[in-house]
Scaffold this active site. Structure first.
Site, short mmCIF file in Angstrom:
data_model
loop_
_atom_site.label_atom_id
_atom_site.label_comp_id
_atom_site.label_asym_id
_atom_site.label_seq_id
_atom_site.Cartn_x
_atom_site.Cartn_y
_atom_site.Cartn_z
N LEU A 88 0.82 -1.21 0.00
CA LEU A 88 0.00 0.00 0.00
C LEU A 88 0.86 1.26 0.00
O LEU A 88 0.53 2.24 -0.68
CB LEU A 88 -0.93 0.01 1.22
CG LEU A 88 -1.87 -1.18 1.40
CD1 LEU A 88 -2.77 -0.94 2.61
CD2 LEU A 88 -2.71 -1.42 0.16
N SER B 278 -7.08 -0.61 9.56
CA SER B 278 -7.50 -1.88 8.97
C SER B 278 -8.92 -2.16 9.39
O SER B 278 -9.41 -1.63 10.40
CB SER B 278 -6.58 -3.01 9.45
OG SER B 278 -7.09 -4.28 9.10
N TYR C 263 -2.42 -8.45 15.91
CA TYR C 263 -2.51 -7.46 14.84
C TYR C 263 -3.73 -6.57 15.04
O TYR C 263 -3.64 -5.34 14.95
CB TYR C 263 -2.61 -8.18 13.49
CG TYR C 263 -2.82 -7.26 12.31
CD1 TYR C 263 -1.78 -6.45 11.85
CD2 TYR C 263 -4.04 -7.19 11.67
CE1 TYR C 263 -1.95 -5.61 10.77
CE2 TYR C 263 -4.23 -6.35 10.58
CZ TYR C 263 -3.19 -5.56 10.14
OH TYR C 263 -3.37 -4.72 9.08
N LYS D 272 -4.12 -2.43 15.78
CA LYS D 272 -4.89 -1.52 14.94
C LYS D 272 -5.98 -0.81 15.74
O LYS D 272 -6.30 0.36 15.49
CB LYS D 272 -5.49 -2.25 13.74
CG LYS D 272 -4.44 -2.73 12.74
CD LYS D 272 -3.65 -1.55 12.15
CE LYS D 272 -2.68 -1.99 11.08
NZ LYS D 272 -1.93 -0.86 10.48
N THR E 273 -1.26 -7.94 -0.56
CA THR E 273 0.05 -7.29 -0.56
C THR E 273 1.05 -8.26 0.05
O THR E 273 0.71 -9.39 0.42
CB THR E 273 0.04 -5.99 0.28
OG1 THR E 273 -0.14 -6.33 1.67
CG2 THR E 273 -1.07 -5.05 -0.16
#
Length: 290
Positions: A19, A143, A156, A160, A191
């Site tokens: 990104l 996210s 994760y 976020k 990605t």
């Protein structure tokens, strides 16, 4: 903000891939002066070569967001060359895949050192001059996992969620100084972060395959793979959303990038936690043991 009013400077972290790379190229093509920061010398060299070939106002910087001195050096270089940072895009991040019980404390710390403390570190380094100038935008690449938490993606997701809370605080604290903080909330976009997540999960393979949470892991991998396979959104699509947030005269507090993120935003508003939990468990195949 608009590059046509004069060259404006943008610093992007984690910009040598995914990104961040897509955003760096698009913004440079639109006339912004872009500093693309990253750790990989090889990927930075490739991006520099492409920028030179296309004659773009883009150059790369070495930066490890988990290292104070590295961040300070990189921000100092940008200030030395341009005098200011008009837009900071906090994009650098990584993702661990393990349940809360399985994941060791060292990896919990690494997850937060990059995804949260790295954001705080870079933001603080750039913020003083923005505040003094009474101008600037801070773009946070969050996210859909900053809105809901899939099983086995707790570390994760929590990082976020922390970024979302940090952004909320900054929006209020920086309001008097006309510095805007904006959240970008992608969903599943293919990605290199997925490949990195696979590599980071290698130490947990025995637990993933044979541990107490083996069925949870299988459902989570399958659900994530289905979501990625269905996703039509590209890094370039996300870059265009970032551009819109930068150039909007009155930017929104948050921008959804994928249809999944938009759906989750509405689900959180309309559904009770029990219904949303049931949807997530069904999506990832999480069932009670008999």
């Amino acid at each position: 903000m608009n590059a046509e009013r004069g060259t404006e400077t943008i610093l992007i972290t984690g910009a040598s891939d995914g990104l961040g790379r897509a955003a760096a190229l698009l913004l440079a093509e639109r006339g912004y002066r872009v500093f693309a920061a990253g750790r990989s010398a090889e990927k930075r060299a490739q991006l520099d070569s492409l920028a030179k070939e296309k004659r773009l106002p883009l150059e790369t910087l070495e930066m490890d967001v988990s290292d104070d001195r590295s961040v300070e050096r990189a921000v100092a270089v940008v200030h030395q060359k341009t005098g200011q940072i008009d837009v900071l895009i906090n994009n650098a991040g990584l993702a661990y895949f393990a349940t809360v019980e399985d994941m060791n404390m060292e990896d919990w710390r690494r997850q937060f050192e990059t995804n949260f403390f790295g954001v705080v570190r870079v933001t603080r380094a750039a913020l003083g001059k923005m505040r003094e100038r009474r101008s600037g935008r801070i773009i946070m690449i969050s996210s859909v996992s900053g809105l809901v938490t899939p099983p086995a993606q707790g570390a994760y997701s929590v990082s976020k969620h922390a970024m979302e809370g940090l952004s909320n605080a900054l929006r209020h604290e920086l309001y008097p100084f006309r510095v805007k903080t904006i959240l970008i909330e992608p969903g599943y976009i293919v990605t290199n972060i997925q490949q990195t997540a696979v590599e980071l999960a290698q130490p947990y393979q025995e637990k993933i395959q044979k541990g107490a949470y083996a069925k949870v892991y299988r459902g989570c991998w399958a659900g994530a793979n289905r979501s990625r396979a269905k996703s039509k959104t590209t890094p370039e699509d996300c870059a265009r959303v970032i551009l819109r947030a930068i150039e909007a005269p009155k930017p929104k507090a948050r921008y959804a990038v994928t249809p999944l993120t938009t759906a989750i935003q509405w689900a959180k508003r309309l559904l009770p936690d029990s219904a949303l939990d049931a949807l997530i468990r069904r999506r990832y195949g999480v069932k009670r043991e008999e």
